[in-house]
Scaffold this motif. Structure first.
Motif, PDB file in Angstrom:
ATOM      1  N   ALA A  82      88.641  -2.576  -1.830  1.00 50.83           N
ATOM      2  CA  ALA A  82      88.035  -4.185  -3.241  1.00 50.83           C
ATOM      3  C   ALA A  82      87.541  -3.393  -4.037  1.00 50.83           C
ATOM      4  N   PHE A  83      86.672  -2.491  -4.039  1.00 48.90           N
ATOM      5  CA  PHE A  83      86.182  -1.628  -5.544  1.00 48.90           C
ATOM      6  C   PHE A  83      87.530  -1.680  -6.476  1.00 48.90           C
ATOM      7  N   TYR A  84      88.776  -1.247  -5.943  1.00 51.50           N
ATOM      8  CA  TYR A  84      89.848  -1.588  -7.490  1.00 51.50           C
ATOM      9  C   TYR A  84      90.423  -2.586  -7.420  1.00 51.50           C
ATOM     10  N   ASP A  85      89.992  -3.808  -6.926  1.00 51.60           N
ATOM     11  CA  ASP A  85      90.424  -4.935  -6.926  1.00 51.60           C
ATOM     12  C   ASP A  85      89.862  -5.852  -7.967  1.00 51.60           C
ATOM     13  N   GLN A  86      90.720  -5.764  -8.695  1.00 57.27           N
ATOM     14  CA  GLN A  86      89.776  -6.159 -10.177  1.00 57.27           C
ATOM     15  C   GLN A  86      89.550  -7.741 -10.461  1.00 57.27           C
ATOM     16  N   GLN A  87      90.404  -8.607  -9.677  1.00 58.71           N
ATOM     17  CA  GLN A  87      90.263  -9.374  -9.423  1.00 58.71           C
ATOM     18  C   GLN A  87      89.543 -10.047  -8.606  1.00 58.71           C
ATOM     19  N   PHE A  88      89.012  -9.787  -7.695  1.00 54.96           N
ATOM     20  CA  PHE A  88      88.013  -9.970  -6.066  1.00 54.96           C
ATOM     21  C   PHE A  88      86.796 -10.455  -7.072  1.00 54.96           C
ATOM     22  N   PRO A  89      86.069 -11.681  -6.147  1.00 54.42           N
ATOM     23  CA  PRO A  89      85.327 -12.546  -6.036  1.00 54.42           C
ATOM     24  C   PRO A  89      83.911 -12.185  -6.417  1.00 54.42           C
ATOM     25  N   LYS A  90      83.817 -10.689  -6.994  1.00 55.30           N
ATOM     26  CA  LYS A  90      82.264 -10.385  -7.489  1.00 55.30           C
ATOM     27  C   LYS A  90      81.514 -11.077  -6.668  1.00 55.30           C
ATOM     28  N   GLN A  91      81.544 -12.330  -7.321  1.00 57.97           N
ATOM     29  CA  GLN A  91      79.520 -13.389  -7.458  1.00 57.97           C
ATOM     30  C   GLN A  91      79.867 -13.899  -6.352  1.00 57.97           C
ATOM     31  N   SER A  92      80.692 -14.615  -5.266  1.00 63.38           N
ATOM     32  CA  SER A  92      80.577 -14.949  -4.775  1.00 63.38           C
ATOM     33  C   SER A  92      80.136 -14.619  -2.996  1.00 63.38           C
ATOM     34  N   ASP A  93      79.815 -15.788  -2.565  1.00 63.89           N
ATOM     35  CA  ASP A  93      79.199 -15.823  -1.303  1.00 63.89           C
ATOM     36  C   ASP A  93      79.849 -16.580  -0.288  1.00 63.89           C
ATOM     37  N   ASP A  94      80.970 -17.232  -0.759  1.00 64.98           N
ATOM     38  CA  ASP A  94      81.361 -17.921   0.477  1.00 64.98           C
ATOM     39  C   ASP A  94      82.580 -18.165   0.542  1.00 64.98           C
ATOM     40  N   PHE A  95      82.698 -17.779   1.803  1.00 62.01           N
ATOM     41  CA  PHE A  95      83.624 -16.973   3.052  1.00 62.01           C
ATOM     42  C   PHE A  95      85.256 -17.547   2.499  1.00 62.01           C
ATOM     43  N   ASP A  96      85.217 -18.965   2.164  1.00 60.77           N
ATOM     44  CA  ASP A  96      86.702 -19.791   1.734  1.00 60.77           C
ATOM     45  C   ASP A  96      87.072 -18.507   0.681  1.00 60.77           C
ATOM     46  N   GLU A  97      86.483 -19.023  -0.301  1.00 57.52           N
ATOM     47  CA  GLU A  97      86.785 -18.215  -1.744  1.00 57.52           C
ATOM     48  C   GLU A  97      87.078 -17.140  -1.028  1.00 57.52           C
ATOM     49  N   ILE A  98      86.676 -16.291  -0.528  1.00 61.27           N
ATOM     50  CA  ILE A  98      86.838 -14.648  -0.422  1.00 61.27           C
ATOM     51  C   ILE A  98      87.779 -14.285   0.467  1.00 61.27           C
ATOM     52  N   SER A  99      88.057 -15.324   1.681  1.00 66.66           N
ATOM     53  CA  SER A  99      89.363 -15.124   2.216  1.00 66.66           C
ATOM     54  C   SER A  99      90.087 -15.326   2.043  1.00 66.66           C
ATOM     55  N   ARG A 100      90.557 -16.429   1.194  1.00 66.42           N
ATOM     56  CA  ARG A 100      92.049 -17.484   0.216  1.00 66.42           C
ATOM     57  C   ARG A 100      92.304 -16.238  -0.291  1.00 66.42           C
ATOM     58  N   HIS A 101      91.159 -15.125  -1.474  1.00 68.92           N
ATOM     59  CA  HIS A 101      91.508 -14.009  -2.054  1.00 68.92           C
ATOM     60  C   HIS A 101      92.129 -13.156  -1.306  1.00 68.92           C
ATOM     61  N   LEU A 102      91.781 -12.827  -0.247  1.00 70.52           N
ATOM     62  CA  LEU A 102      92.187 -11.976   0.452  1.00 70.52           C
ATOM     63  C   LEU A 102      93.054 -11.751   1.014  1.00 70.52           C
ATOM     64  N   GLU A 103      93.704 -13.353   1.871  1.00 67.14           N
ATOM     65  CA  GLU A 103      94.872 -13.620   2.128  1.00 67.14           C
ATOM     66  C   GLU A 103      95.799 -13.824   0.727  1.00 67.14           C
ATOM     67  N   GLU A 104      95.502 -13.589  -0.278  1.00 64.16           N
ATOM     68  CA  GLU A 104      96.967 -13.782  -1.511  1.00 64.16           C
ATOM     69  C   GLU A 104      97.198 -12.724  -1.938  1.00 64.16           C
ATOM     70  N   ASN A 105      96.101 -11.918  -2.239  1.00 62.93           N
ATOM     71  CA  ASN A 105      95.991 -11.028  -3.165  1.00 62.93           C
ATOM     72  C   ASN A 105      95.910  -9.752  -2.861  1.00 62.93           C
ATOM     73  N   ALA A 106      95.065  -9.017  -1.658  1.00 58.98           N
ATOM     74  CA  ALA A 106      94.778  -7.876  -0.477  1.00 58.98           C
ATOM     75  C   ALA A 106      95.590  -7.412  -0.092  1.00 58.98           C
ATOM     76  N   SER A 107      96.311  -6.234  -0.588  1.00 58.19           N
ATOM     77  CA  SER A 107      97.300  -6.119   0.103  1.00 58.19           C
ATOM     78  C   SER A 107      96.516  -4.887   0.831  1.00 58.19           C
ATOM     79  N   TYR A 108      95.358  -4.290   0.052  1.00 56.59           N
ATOM     80  CA  TYR A 108      95.038  -3.545   0.969  1.00 56.59           C
ATOM     81  C   TYR A 108      94.346  -3.613   2.047  1.00 56.59           C
ATOM     82  N   LEU A 109      93.766  -4.636   2.096  1.00 56.58           N
ATOM     83  CA  LEU A 109      93.171  -5.375   3.682  1.00 56.58           C
ATOM     84  C   LEU A 109      94.299  -5.128   4.803  1.00 56.58           C
ATOM     85  N   HIS A 110      94.439  -4.364   5.489  1.00 53.59           N
ATOM     86  CA  HIS A 110      95.363  -5.006   6.607  1.00 53.59           C
ATOM     87  C   HIS A 110      95.238  -5.208   8.137  1.00 53.59           C
TER      88      HIS A 110
END
Length: 73
Positions: free
Chosen positions: A28-56
């Motif tokens: 996540a440290f290297y993920d430039q698009q990570f929603p850094k200011q968010s504390d919303d589960f759905d927003e972060i989860s959606r980002h990870l599902e669509e963009n985070a190849s580093y999350l196995h």
């Protein structure tokens, strides 16, 4: 107001990544698009599902989220 999930996650970083949450934090440290200011589960989860190849597995995010909530209470 609680801190963002990203802010908490960065406290979990570990260069030798002893566990899956630490590996997630390192990625996540290297993920430039990570929603850094968010504390919303759905927003972060959606980002990870669509963009985070580093999350196995999304269960790693679920584990990290539970730790995050516990640390904020």
């Amino acid at each position: 107001m609680r801190r963002s999930f990203y802010s908490w996650l960065m406290t979990q970083r570990n260069p030798v990544a002893a566990n899956e949450v630490q590996t997630f934090a390192n990625g996540a440290f290297y993920d430039q698009q990570f929603p850094k200011q968010s504390d919303d589960f759905d927003e972060i989860s959606r980002h990870l599902e669509e963009n985070a190849s580093y999350l196995h597995s999304v269960t790693i995010f679920d584990e990290a989220w539970a730790e995050y909530l516990a640390s904020e209470n």
